[in-house]
Design an enzyme around this catalytic site. Structure first.
Site, mmCIF file in Angstrom:
data_model
loop_
_atom_site.group_PDB
_atom_site.id
_atom_site.type_symbol
_atom_site.label_atom_id
_atom_site.label_comp_id
_atom_site.label_asym_id
_atom_site.label_seq_id
_atom_site.Cartn_x
_atom_site.Cartn_y
_atom_site.Cartn_z
ATOM 1 N N SER A 678 9.231 14.088 -29.962
ATOM 2 C CA SER A 678 10.269 13.543 -30.821
ATOM 3 C C SER A 678 11.520 14.418 -30.916
ATOM 4 O O SER A 678 12.448 14.120 -31.649
ATOM 5 C CB SER A 678 9.701 13.268 -32.215
ATOM 6 O OG SER A 678 9.365 14.475 -32.821
ATOM 7 N N LYS A 721 8.566 13.973 -42.193
ATOM 8 C CA LYS A 721 9.763 14.571 -41.587
ATOM 9 C C LYS A 721 10.960 14.410 -42.518
ATOM 10 O O LYS A 721 11.739 15.336 -42.724
ATOM 11 C CB LYS A 721 10.081 13.874 -40.264
ATOM 12 C CG LYS A 721 9.152 14.253 -39.138
ATOM 13 C CD LYS A 721 9.521 13.446 -37.907
ATOM 14 C CE LYS A 721 8.739 13.908 -36.688
ATOM 15 N NZ LYS A 721 9.006 13.048 -35.551
#
Ligand code: ADP
Length: 781
Positions: A678, A721
């Site tokens: 990511s 996140k």
């Protein structure tokens, strides 16, 4: 074979067979036999001895007498007191009755002598004789009834028939076998019969010996134990402890009858108690038996607490014991409501997933409080052996039950809330047995009769409410995951941590340190924020709680030492107690910089920011990667580099930059190693920024996987996140468009303060992250 015929007096023998070459004596009592003897004595002193078929017949005639017997010469006659006579004979040769001549006053018969001839297979005979000799030797050893020199007396005999007959005369075997030997005329056949009989006898002797030693050992051992036990008994009597043992047995009996055990368990307990009684509780096995009975008695076979499925009550408890976590509480309330409808707490197992310290265990404890169940907890971290779950068999030295039964004992009721912690950390061995055993525990179809290896009794686990926790779902075996209802418990924002500390952790810790008066140690709000910001770096609040505990301890010490009444904890106090700040770099920088981008990462320990830095320098097209990069991140960096080279022009970058420039990407080390795809968008943004000389907005964080054509792909762990980025002070977050659906999972208070940008293409990312957008830069090279 040339056979002589003669007429001889016949003596029927009972229980005796005389072989040729054999010298033996026997007593004669029957009148007819004595007359036969006397007749022989006045003639050639030869007599025909032949055995009776049935020893019980007093006056046998033809049909009662065997056909084959032995012609013997009479060596000596001795008159015994009464009418009996003892006679010493030597066997001469085999003979067969030809006809009966007279029956009175004694039997006289025509017999045909059967003389051994030379007509036999020598080699075969030799082979058989050797075998027989070996077996005979063994027979002498084992039987103990044959004189030792018997072997030497047959060693030199070369005539097989004679060899066989002499050995036969030594054997203590039954009459039928002897008669069979006698009837074997052919010498080789005789050897074969003898070998067969010998082997048979040896087998029997061997078996007898084995049984004999076993019996002997047993007798020795029991005698020894008996002797010792008697001694102990006497000593105990002397010491007045004898009754103690009886009392103990009585106590157990009492307990067993009162314990309301299921039939199987009761029977087993009583059986073991009987064993204990016979063996004495001080015997080596006594201790083990007592432990076992104690286990049976200590288990909550029938004890149950009464469920409270009052939803309002549950909600009150959840709110009282936990701050925030609204969606988690809501999910649990829904779960309980469904259970209330079906009036049972059976069904799918709850699995609370999230980083450490976010309150998974304590929520489980709250559920137990809410529904009024006892609480037990067992960690599965590192469990890799079925025996840890199901126990060791009692034959093992020091065997104990597995963790499930152990937990049930601790629970003290058969319907506790049983928390299985760290289900994702159960290391599966190659057979996956531990996971299988756990499946059985959790499966309501099977767990009514859970069988622990130690206990060897069925234990009903179907009333247990199992709740599990995990940091990540990735390592949970699929079949286990299938049976669970997943509830995510994510990390906390600064504000949430502040509230948790202020309203829960501080008072909890004060109580644990026995401080009743909350004014004695007072935390100022600024000090709580200060601890959170500078001494903890976590998604949960476990470290925060520890730091608070440390502050409280040090404050208590100061109060006692300096005789103070109370202490107000401000930031200076915190600094004094906790030492220099541990984490200072969590916040993002306040300046926009070239080549510096904030990415977002997710690990089992929660979310984190992932700063990426890129610089350009003169060189020849090298891409250098340093810092904390796993393999997947390295690939992302390389893919990003290729993408930028292929699309340089679009971003106002000289498309031949690689000829005279090197690029260096660095990911500073963080507390927790991270790797994953990511970081793709972050890499490209850093590269484009560094190569085109445009600054990156400092208040933006991003995450997203990238394809070589610049498409942005979905990522996992958005909630964690986002929280991490928010904690770090970011206000704009660029995420893959595909993750739009996950935004609603983020708590409202955080969601509302952030600006989400959804990107399908890398251009959207760059447009929003670079100062002035994609095309507005100066061409630098
Ligand atoms: P986990 O099981 O997720 O690792 P714990 O349940 O051990 O975490 O939580 C650590 C500590 O933080 C416990 O003392 C717990 O009570 C406290 N805690 C966590 N979340 C909250 C919350 N939302 N409100 C109050 N206390 C909390």
């Amino acid at each position: 074979m040339k056979n002589n015929k003669e007429i001889l007096p016949l003596i029927p023998l009972r229980g005796l067979i005389v072989f040729p070459y054999m010298v033996t004596h026997f007593d004669v009592g029957r009148q007819k036999s004595i007359l036969a003897l006397e007749d022989a004595m006045i003639k050639e002193q030869r007599v025909f001895l032949v055995s009776q078929k049935d020893a019980k017949v007093e006056d046998p005639d033809e049909k009662d007498i065997n056909e084959i017997g032995t012609i013997c010469s009479i060596k000596q006659i001795l008159r015994l007191p009464g009418d009996a006579v003892r006679v010493l004979v030597e066997g001469i040769s085999r003979a067969k009755i030809d006809k009966y001549i007279e029956k009175d006053p004694f039997i006289k018969s025509g017999v045909e002598e059967l003389i051994d001839t030379d007509d036999y297979d020598k080699t075969e005979a030799e082979a058989l004789m050797r075998l027989i000799e070996k077996s005979f030797k063994k027979y002498i050893q084992l039987s103990g009834v044959v004189p030792k020199d018997a072997l030497s007396s047959v060693e030199d005999i070369a005539i097989p028939g004679r060899f066989a007959d002499i050995i036969s005369s030594y054997l203590v075997i039954n009459e039928d076998d002897k008669q069979e030997m006698l009837e074997a005329f052919d010498q080789v056949e005789r050897l074969e019969v003898l070998l067969k009989i010998l082997k048979n006898e040896l087998q029997i002797l061997e078996l007898e010996r084995k049984i004999g030693t076993k019996v002997k050992e047993k007798i020795d051992k029991t005698q020894k134990e008996y002797y010792l036990r008697e001694q102990i008994k006497i000593m105990k009597e002397e010491l007045g402890e004898d009754d103690e043992e009886k009392d103990e047995i009585k106590r157990y009996k009492n307990k067993i009858s009162k314990a309301k055990l299921p039939a199987e368990a009761k029977e087993k307990a009583l059986y073991e108690l009987k064993k204990l009684e016979n063996m004495g509780s001080y015997s080596s096995e006594g201790g083990g038996i007592k432990t076992y009975i104690d286990w049976i008695l200590d288990l909550p076979w029938n004890k149950k607490t009464k469920d409270n499925l009052d939803i309002k009550h549950a909600r009150e408890i959840f709110n009282k014991e936990h701050y925030g976590l609204e969606d988690v509480k809501e999910r649990i309330i829904e779960y309980l409501a469904v259970k209330k409808m079906s009036n049972s707490l059976r069904g799918p197992i709850l699995c609370l997933v999230g980083p450490p310290g976010v309150g998974k265990t304590s929520i489980a404890r709250s559920i137990a409080n809410a529904v009024n169940r006892n609480f037990v907890r067992m960690s599965l971290g590192g469990v890799n052996d079925e025996a840890e779950i199901r126990g060791h068999r009692r034959t093992y030295v020091g065997a104990i039950p597995g963790r499930i039964i152990y937990g049930m004992k601790k629970a003290k009721s058969k319907n506790p809330l049983f928390l299985l912690d760290e289900i994702d950390k159960m290391s599966s061995n190659y057979k996956g047995e531990s996971a299988d055993a756990l499946l059985e525990v959790l499966d309501s179809e099977q767990n009514t009769t859970f069988r622990d290896h130690f206990l060897e009794l069925d234990f009903d686990l179907s009333d247990v409410m199992f709740v599990t926790t995990a940091n990540t779902l990735e390592t949970i075996p699929m079949p286990l995951l299938d049976r669970m209802e997943i509830i995510e418990v994510s990390g906390y924002t600064y504000e949430e941590k502040f509230h948790i500390a202020k309203n829960y952790l501080i008072s909890k810790q004060l109580k644990q340190h026995n401080i009743e008066d909350e004014d004695k140690i007072k935390f100022m709000d600024s000090s709580i924020y200060y601890i959170i910001e500078n001494y903890t770096r976590e998604s949960g609040v476990r470290n925060l709680e520890r730091k608070i505990a440390t502050v409280i301890r040090k404050a208590i010490a100061e109060i006692v030492e300096k005789n103070k009444k109370s202490i107000n904890i401000n930031t200076n106090q915190v600094k004094k107690y906790l030492g220099t700040d541990v984490y200072t770099f969590e916040k993002i920088g306040k300046e926009d910089k070239i080549g510096v981008v904030t990415g977002m990462a997710w690990t089992a320990y929660g979310g984190d920011t992932l700063p990426v830095e890129a610089v350009v320098m003169p060189g020849n097209g090298k891409l250098q990667l340093t810092g904390q990069l796993g393999d997947v991140m390295k690939e992302s960096a390389e893919a990003g580099y290729s993408y930028v080279r292929a699309n340089a022009e679009k971003y106002n970058i000289n498309n031949e930059f690689y000829k005279d420039k090197d690029v260096h990407i660095h990911v500073p080390e963080g507390a927790v190693p991270k790797d994953g795809p990511s970081a793709g968008v972050t890499m490209i943004t850093a590269l484009v920024s560094a190569l085109s000389g445009r600054k990156v907005k400092h208040n933006v964080a991003m995450t997203g996987e990238i394809t070589l054509t610049g498409r942005v792909l979905a990522i996992g762990g958005l909630k964690e996140k986002t929280l991490a980025a928010y904690r770090a002070g970011v206000d704009t977050i660029i995420i893959p468009k595909e993750n739009e659906k996950d935004i609603k999972k983020i708590s409202k208070s955080v969601r509302e303060k952030l600006n989400f940008i959804l990107a399908e293409e890398i251009d959207t990312v760059l447009e929003n992250a670079l100062i002035g957008g994609i095309n507005n830069g100066n061409k630098t090279s």
